[in-house]
Design a protein around this motif. Structure first.
Motif, short mmCIF file in Angstrom:
data_model
loop_
_atom_site.label_atom_id
_atom_site.label_comp_id
_atom_site.label_asym_id
_atom_site.label_seq_id
_atom_site.Cartn_x
_atom_site.Cartn_y
_atom_site.Cartn_z
N LEU A 56 27.33 9.29 -34.10
CA LEU A 56 27.12 10.01 -32.85
C LEU A 56 25.66 9.95 -32.42
N ALA A 57 24.75 10.07 -33.39
CA ALA A 57 23.32 10.00 -33.07
C ALA A 57 22.94 8.63 -32.54
N ARG A 58 23.50 7.59 -33.16
CA ARG A 58 23.20 6.23 -32.71
C ARG A 58 23.65 6.02 -31.27
N ARG A 59 24.82 6.57 -30.93
CA ARG A 59 25.33 6.42 -29.57
C ARG A 59 24.47 7.18 -28.55
N ARG A 60 24.02 8.36 -28.95
CA ARG A 60 23.35 9.25 -28.00
C ARG A 60 21.87 8.95 -27.85
N THR A 61 21.24 8.33 -28.84
CA THR A 61 19.79 8.13 -28.81
C THR A 61 19.29 7.39 -27.58
N PRO A 62 19.87 6.24 -27.19
CA PRO A 62 19.32 5.53 -26.01
C PRO A 62 19.32 6.40 -24.75
N GLY A 63 20.41 7.12 -24.52
CA GLY A 63 20.47 7.97 -23.34
C GLY A 63 19.46 9.09 -23.37
N LEU A 64 19.26 9.69 -24.54
CA LEU A 64 18.30 10.79 -24.63
C LEU A 64 16.88 10.28 -24.48
N LEU A 65 16.61 9.09 -25.00
CA LEU A 65 15.28 8.50 -24.80
C LEU A 65 15.00 8.27 -23.31
N GLU A 66 16.01 7.87 -22.56
CA GLU A 66 15.85 7.70 -21.12
C GLU A 66 15.55 9.04 -20.45
N VAL A 67 16.20 10.09 -20.94
CA VAL A 67 15.94 11.43 -20.40
C VAL A 67 14.47 11.80 -20.61
N TYR A 68 13.98 11.60 -21.83
CA TYR A 68 12.59 11.96 -22.11
C TYR A 68 11.62 11.11 -21.30
N GLU A 69 11.97 9.87 -21.08
CA GLU A 69 11.14 9.00 -20.24
C GLU A 69 11.08 9.55 -18.82
N THR A 70 12.22 10.01 -18.32
CA THR A 70 12.29 10.52 -16.95
C THR A 70 11.48 11.80 -16.78
N ILE A 71 11.56 12.70 -17.75
CA ILE A 71 10.89 14.00 -17.60
C ILE A 71 9.48 14.01 -18.17
N GLY A 72 9.05 12.88 -18.73
CA GLY A 72 7.70 12.80 -19.29
C GLY A 72 7.56 13.46 -20.65
N GLY A 73 8.67 13.54 -21.39
CA GLY A 73 8.64 14.14 -22.72
C GLY A 73 8.97 15.63 -22.67
N SER A 74 9.43 16.14 -23.80
CA SER A 74 9.79 17.56 -23.87
C SER A 74 8.57 18.43 -24.16
N PRO A 75 8.40 19.52 -23.40
CA PRO A 75 7.29 20.45 -23.67
C PRO A 75 7.68 21.58 -24.60
N LEU A 76 8.90 21.56 -25.18
CA LEU A 76 9.38 22.70 -25.94
C LEU A 76 8.45 23.08 -27.08
N HIS A 77 8.04 22.10 -27.88
CA HIS A 77 7.24 22.41 -29.06
C HIS A 77 5.92 23.08 -28.66
N GLN A 78 5.27 22.56 -27.65
CA GLN A 78 4.01 23.13 -27.19
C GLN A 78 4.21 24.56 -26.69
#
Length: 354
Positions: A56-78
């Motif tokens: 499941l992770a292998r399938r979802r990783t490319p799409g989630l990477l595209e999401v992070y590219e679109t939003i400029g990365g997640s600010p959650l940790h900061q």
């Protein structure tokens, strides 16, 4: 607190999210989530569940990477680190200095890593405090369970005073209502207008968890009704941000379907009620995907920002931490007996205490 009291520390429990810049970190994040929810496919034994999680992770990783590219990365940790710093300041200002550390369920620093750090500080009492306003099985309950398991693994036995349900905290309700009012004012909209609809967007959960006894949907609906009343809103809409990685049923209605059912509405103001940080599920799923869906339906769209840096939120967390440490907080509702995780120290969602 008196000198005889154990030296306390707060562990802010968080879901975690990778920044999106490291593909391997994204895959690990997804694998951990899928494995933690393996009970959704109970026919799988442990090795099969691990293999399924990797798949499941292998399938979802490319799409989630595209999401992070679109939003400029997640600010959650900061933002999570900033919340810990704000809580630290709030506790010191009230005369209760104590160590505050963040522990993530699915990224680093892990809950176990955070506990090891707290043990090194000499803490003797631990307040595990989930930064989840609405108690759910894969968030609040799972995070507190992981604290217990991690304490067992590292052989540490502090006094534990956990917190579960806290969405009924009155100051928290006010700060979220204020955020809705600000967003409406900034848009030049009135919530009293018939063509403006307040839409609450909640993170979805598998129906299997609800059928097994989770009260998450009950808490979501209660929260929406309470917020609407405080805002003077008679008609509102609720939808869920569901995820379809597995072939299972999720909480209805999907947020997209909720918008499609609106009649006589020209504008929607969307409040993401399940989140205390901006992350992919707000910055992409709502600001990009849902906004596009609304545009295709001819709806004006605005989204309420998550008030992650509102100073009042640090005070809410301080109230909860100090209540867990048995400091009297008269402005809070009565404590209850936790129904989601019996034996937890602090809960406001359960049955009245005898």
């Amino acid at each position: 607190m008196a000198n005889s009291e154990p030296r306390p520390a707060v562990l802010l429990l968080n879901f975690g999210e990778p920044t999106g810049k490291d593909p391997s970190a994204v895959t690990r994040f997804l694998e951990r989530i899928f494995l933690a929810n393996a009970r959704l496919e109970p026919h799988l034994d442990a090795p099969a569940a691990r293999a399924r999680s990797r798949e499941l992770a292998r399938r979802r990783t490319p799409g989630l990477l595209e999401v992070y590219e679109t939003i400029g990365g997640s600010p959650l940790h900061q933002q999570a680190k900033a919340q810990a710093t704000a809580l630290d300041r709030a506790l010191k200002a009230r005369g209760h200095p104590m160590r505050v550390i963040v522990g993530m369920q699915f990224t680093e620093p892990s809950i176990e890593e955070a506990l090891r750090r707290l043990r090194e500080t000499g803490a003797e009492a631990l307040v595990p405090l989930p930064v989840y306003p609405l108690c759910g099985p894969s968030t609040t309950v799972a995070a507190l369970d992981e604290v217990e398991e991690a304490l067992e693994r590292i052989g540490w036995r502090p006094e534990v005073r956990g917190v579960t349900g806290w969405h009924r905290h009155p100051r928290y309700a006010r700060l979220r209502a204020d955020a809705i009012r600000r967003a409406a004012a900034e848009a030049g909209w009135s919530l009293a207008d018939r063509d403006v609809r307040l839409v609450f967007s909640a993170h979805g959960t598998p129906l299997r968890y609800i059928e097994a006894g989770s009260r998450y949907v009950e808490y979501v609906e209660e929260w929406c009704a309470t917020q609407a009343r405080s805002l003077g809103v008679e008609t509102w809409t609720l939808g869920y941000q569901n995820h379809t990685n597995r072939r299972i049923e999720w909480t209805p209605p999907d947020i997209e379907a909720a918008l499609e059912r609106l009649r006589g509405v020209a504008k929607v103001l969307v409040d993401p009620i399940s989140f205390m940080h901006e992350q992919s599920e707000t910055l992409m799923e709502l600001d990009v995907d849902l906004a596009g869906h609304a545009a295709a339906l001819g709806l004006g769209f605005r989204r309420v920002g998550v008030p992650h840096d509102d100073g009042a939120f640090a005070e809410v967390l301080a109230d909860l931490a100090l209540t867990a440490l048995r400091v009297d907080m008269p402005a809070l509702p009565p404590r209850t007996s936790c129904r989601c995780r019996p034996g937890t120290e602090i809960c406001f969602n359960g049955e009245p205490l005898a």
